[in-house]
Scaffold this motif. Sequence first.
Motif, PDB file in Angstrom:
ATOM      1  N   MET A   1      28.737 -28.680  31.836  1.00 30.13           N
ATOM      2  CA  MET A   1      29.385 -29.989  31.806  1.00 30.13           C
ATOM      3  C   MET A   1      29.377 -30.557  30.391  1.00 30.13           C
ATOM      4  SD  MET A   1      27.680 -31.819  35.117  1.00 30.13           S
ATOM      5  CE  MET A   1      28.622 -33.288  34.868  1.00 30.13           C
ATOM      6  N   PRO A   2      30.533 -31.023  29.895  1.00 31.82           N
ATOM      7  CA  PRO A   2      30.532 -31.737  28.611  1.00 31.82           C
ATOM      8  C   PRO A   2      29.951 -33.135  28.836  1.00 31.82           C
ATOM      9  CG  PRO A   2      32.727 -31.686  29.550  1.00 31.82           C
ATOM     10  CD  PRO A   2      31.854 -30.886  30.460  1.00 31.82           C
ATOM     11  N   PHE A   3      29.436 -33.759  27.779  1.00 32.50           N
ATOM     12  CA  PHE A   3      28.922 -35.105  27.905  1.00 32.50           C
ATOM     13  C   PHE A   3      29.153 -35.901  26.625  1.00 32.50           C
ATOM     14  CE2 PHE A   3      25.260 -32.873  26.111  1.00 32.50           C
ATOM     15  CZ  PHE A   3      24.832 -33.750  25.126  1.00 32.50           C
ATOM     16  N   VAL A   4      29.181 -37.215  26.784  1.00 33.26           N
ATOM     17  CA  VAL A   4      29.165 -38.156  25.666  1.00 33.26           C
ATOM     18  C   VAL A   4      28.035 -39.136  25.999  1.00 33.26           C
ATOM     19  CG1 VAL A   4      30.412 -39.946  24.409  1.00 33.26           C
ATOM     20  CG2 VAL A   4      31.647 -37.940  25.263  1.00 33.26           C
ATOM     21  N   ARG A   5      27.086 -39.249  25.097  1.00 31.83           N
ATOM     22  CA  ARG A   5      25.912 -40.105  25.314  1.00 31.83           C
ATOM     23  C   ARG A   5      25.916 -41.190  24.241  1.00 31.83           C
ATOM     24  NH1 ARG A   5      21.971 -36.158  25.179  1.00 31.83           N
ATOM     25  NH2 ARG A   5      22.191 -35.856  27.403  1.00 31.83           N
ATOM     26  N   VAL A   6      25.823 -42.473  24.646  1.00 36.23           N
ATOM     27  CA  VAL A   6      25.843 -43.598  23.712  1.00 36.23           C
ATOM     28  C   VAL A   6      24.650 -44.500  24.014  1.00 36.23           C
ATOM     29  CG1 VAL A   6      27.154 -45.584  22.870  1.00 36.23           C
ATOM     30  CG2 VAL A   6      28.365 -43.541  23.644  1.00 36.23           C
ATOM     31  N   TYR A   7      23.878 -44.825  22.983  1.00 35.76           N
ATOM     32  CA  TYR A   7      22.751 -45.771  23.115  1.00 35.76           C
ATOM     33  C   TYR A   7      22.848 -46.808  22.010  1.00 35.76           C
ATOM     34  CZ  TYR A   7      20.478 -42.903  26.598  1.00 35.76           C
ATOM     35  OH  TYR A   7      20.202 -42.227  27.745  1.00 35.76           O
ATOM     36  N   PHE A   8      22.600 -48.069  22.396  1.00 31.52           N
ATOM     37  CA  PHE A   8      22.655 -49.178  21.456  1.00 31.52           C
ATOM     38  C   PHE A   8      21.263 -49.746  21.238  1.00 31.52           C
ATOM     39  CE2 PHE A   8      26.704 -48.989  23.671  1.00 31.52           C
ATOM     40  CZ  PHE A   8      27.565 -48.932  22.612  1.00 31.52           C
TER      41      PHE A   8
ATOM     42  N   ARG B   1      25.248 -35.203  16.966  1.00 31.24           N
ATOM     43  CA  ARG B   1      24.854 -36.617  16.998  1.00 31.24           C
ATOM     44  C   ARG B   1      25.307 -37.305  15.722  1.00 31.24           C
ATOM     45  NH1 ARG B   1      19.045 -38.578  15.867  1.00 31.24           N
ATOM     46  NH2 ARG B   1      19.188 -40.763  16.403  1.00 31.24           N
ATOM     47  N   ASN B   2      25.930 -38.487  15.883  1.00 30.00           N
ATOM     48  CA  ASN B   2      26.320 -39.329  14.756  1.00 30.00           C
ATOM     49  C   ASN B   2      25.866 -40.742  15.076  1.00 30.00           C
ATOM     50  OD1 ASN B   2      27.433 -40.564  12.559  1.00 30.00           O
ATOM     51  ND2 ASN B   2      29.540 -39.952  12.989  1.00 30.00           N
ATOM     52  N   GLN B   3      24.767 -41.182  14.489  1.00 29.79           N
ATOM     53  CA  GLN B   3      24.128 -42.476  14.731  1.00 29.79           C
ATOM     54  C   GLN B   3      23.760 -42.605  16.210  1.00 29.79           C
ATOM     55  OE1 GLN B   3      26.653 -45.431  12.934  1.00 29.79           O
ATOM     56  NE2 GLN B   3      26.097 -44.790  10.882  1.00 29.79           N
ATOM     57  N   ASN B   4      24.416 -43.480  16.957  1.00 29.97           N
ATOM     58  CA  ASN B   4      24.032 -43.697  18.358  1.00 29.97           C
ATOM     59  C   ASN B   4      24.920 -42.963  19.362  1.00 29.97           C
ATOM     60  OD1 ASN B   4      26.228 -45.348  17.822  1.00 29.97           O
ATOM     61  ND2 ASN B   4      25.544 -46.989  19.150  1.00 29.97           N
ATOM     62  N   VAL B   5      25.784 -42.075  18.920  1.00 35.85           N
ATOM     63  CA  VAL B   5      26.692 -41.336  19.806  1.00 35.85           C
ATOM     64  C   VAL B   5      26.405 -39.836  19.688  1.00 35.85           C
ATOM     65  CG1 VAL B   5      29.104 -40.808  20.341  1.00 35.85           C
ATOM     66  CG2 VAL B   5      28.484 -43.092  19.535  1.00 35.85           C
ATOM     67  N   THR B   6      26.306 -39.175  20.853  1.00 37.72           N
ATOM     68  CA  THR B   6      26.130 -37.725  20.882  1.00 37.72           C
ATOM     69  C   THR B   6      27.211 -37.119  21.773  1.00 37.72           C
ATOM     70  OG1 THR B   6      23.743 -37.979  20.643  1.00 37.72           O
ATOM     71  CG2 THR B   6      24.537 -35.837  21.400  1.00 37.72           C
TER      72      THR B   6
ATOM     73  N   PRO C   1      15.948 -32.425  16.226  1.00 41.73           N
ATOM     74  CA  PRO C   1      15.295 -31.661  15.160  1.00 41.73           C
ATOM     75  C   PRO C   1      15.825 -32.014  13.771  1.00 41.73           C
ATOM     76  CG  PRO C   1      16.756 -30.250  16.435  1.00 41.73           C
ATOM     77  CD  PRO C   1      16.716 -31.574  17.128  1.00 41.73           C
ATOM     78  N   ILE C   2      17.105 -32.349  13.693  1.00 38.15           N
ATOM     79  CA  ILE C   2      17.729 -32.879  12.479  1.00 38.15           C
ATOM     80  C   ILE C   2      18.602 -34.045  12.931  1.00 38.15           C
ATOM     81  CG2 ILE C   2      17.667 -30.691  11.203  1.00 38.15           C
ATOM     82  CD1 ILE C   2      20.638 -30.299  11.891  1.00 38.15           C
ATOM     83  N   PRO C   3      18.919 -34.999  12.055  1.00 37.19           N
ATOM     84  CA  PRO C   3      19.673 -36.181  12.493  1.00 37.19           C
ATOM     85  C   PRO C   3      21.000 -35.886  13.183  1.00 37.19           C
ATOM     86  CG  PRO C   3      18.773 -36.550  10.313  1.00 37.19           C
ATOM     87  CD  PRO C   3      18.512 -35.099  10.653  1.00 37.19           C
ATOM     88  N   GLU C   4      21.653 -34.777  12.848  1.00 42.75           N
ATOM     89  CA  GLU C   4      22.975 -34.475  13.406  1.00 42.75           C
ATOM     90  C   GLU C   4      22.924 -33.678  14.708  1.00 42.75           C
ATOM     91  OE1 GLU C   4      22.089 -33.574  10.235  1.00 42.75           O
ATOM     92  OE2 GLU C   4      23.023 -35.265   9.207  1.00 42.75           O
ATOM     93  N   MET C   5      21.746 -33.273  15.154  1.00 42.25           N
ATOM     94  CA  MET C   5      21.654 -32.432  16.353  1.00 42.25           C
ATOM     95  C   MET C   5      20.713 -33.055  17.374  1.00 42.25           C
ATOM     96  SD  MET C   5      20.396 -28.522  16.579  1.00 42.25           S
ATOM     97  CE  MET C   5      20.387 -27.641  18.106  1.00 42.25           C
ATOM     98  N   GLN C   6      21.128 -32.991  18.632  1.00 45.56           N
ATOM     99  CA  GLN C   6      20.286 -33.497  19.715  1.00 45.56           C
ATOM    100  C   GLN C   6      20.195 -32.447  20.821  1.00 45.56           C
ATOM    101  OE1 GLN C   6      21.356 -36.853  22.633  1.00 45.56           O
ATOM    102  NE2 GLN C   6      20.068 -37.841  21.080  1.00 45.56           N
ATOM    103  N   VAL C   7      18.969 -32.149  21.228  1.00 47.54           N
ATOM    104  CA  VAL C   7      18.699 -31.244  22.342  1.00 47.54           C
ATOM    105  C   VAL C   7      18.147 -32.126  23.461  1.00 47.54           C
ATOM    106  CG1 VAL C   7      17.369 -29.247  23.110  1.00 47.54           C
ATOM    107  CG2 VAL C   7      18.211 -29.358  20.757  1.00 47.54           C
ATOM    108  N   SER C   8      18.588 -31.876  24.704  1.00 46.20           N
ATOM    109  CA  SER C   8      18.177 -32.760  25.794  1.00 46.20           C
ATOM    110  C   SER C   8      17.771 -31.982  27.037  1.00 46.20           C
ATOM    111  CB  SER C   8      19.316 -33.723  26.154  1.00 46.20           C
ATOM    112  OG  SER C   8      20.446 -33.011  26.604  1.00 46.20           O
ATOM    113  N   ALA C   9      16.930 -32.641  27.828  1.00 48.67           N
ATOM    114  CA  ALA C   9      16.576 -32.164  29.162  1.00 48.67           C
ATOM    115  C   ALA C   9      16.628 -33.381  30.070  1.00 48.67           C
ATOM    116  CB  ALA C   9      15.191 -31.542  29.178  1.00 48.67           C
ATOM    117  N   GLU C  10      17.288 -33.240  31.221  1.00 51.38           N
ATOM    118  CA  GLU C  10      17.428 -34.361  32.149  1.00 51.38           C
ATOM    119  C   GLU C  10      17.226 -33.860  33.575  1.00 51.38           C
ATOM    120  OE1 GLU C  10      20.667 -37.838  33.316  1.00 51.38           O
ATOM    121  OE2 GLU C  10      21.090 -36.474  31.673  1.00 51.38           O
ATOM    122  N   LEU C  11      16.219 -34.432  34.233  1.00 49.66           N
ATOM    123  CA  LEU C  11      15.956 -34.126  35.630  1.00 49.66           C
ATOM    124  C   LEU C  11      16.584 -35.232  36.465  1.00 49.66           C
ATOM    125  CD1 LEU C  11      14.547 -32.392  37.792  1.00 49.66           C
ATOM    126  CD2 LEU C  11      12.538 -33.873  37.496  1.00 49.66           C
TER     127      LEU C  11
END
Length: 184
Positions: free
Chosen positions: A177-184, A151-156, A109-119
């Motif tokens: 569960m905590p998570f770290v998500r990285v996409y390049f 979220r900071n660039q490609n890391v959440t 919704p804003i560059p610094e925030m990421q909301v996710s759903a994962e099945l």
Amino acid sequence: MMAFKRNILNFLTFVLSSVLFLTGCLSLKAQDTLISHQKNDFWRNVQFGGGLGLGVGSGYTNIMVAPSGIYNINPYVSAGLGTQYSYVKQSNLFDSHIYGGSLISLFNPIPEMQVSAELEQLRVNNTFTEFTPEIKDNFWNTALFLGAGYRNQNVTIGLRYNILYRESNYVYSQAWMPFVRVYF
């Protein structure tokens, strides 16, 4: 011994399939670039990432590989696929092979925030070696994670909650569960 060989074969098949899929995706990208000499809008919006895990201790081993890819539909919404393989062993107690896939959706919704759903759908093959004869417990586990993170660039970095969590599923020890998500 047959189950161990079958699990190794399943793991190798899974790894080979993942490598072939990613290689195919990358070769399509390279082929498209050579043919058109223009950047394809589809591949410009694709990002790859995932996770690796290793835990070792006194008689304990945990190895996890989880590649994934997403397509950025627009600056706010992304969707993708992931695969996962985990091997967990506690000497003289149990060993476990866990593998499967997931559907991922991300909303920024804003560059610094990421909301996710994962099945996530995982096949779990447990062997309890503390008993004679060994006890095998093989089942499918479904998880639906809802999460939010900074979220900071490609890391959440964030926290997710499995709304389908059950204490008796022997896959996750808790719903949060905590998570770290990285996409390049």
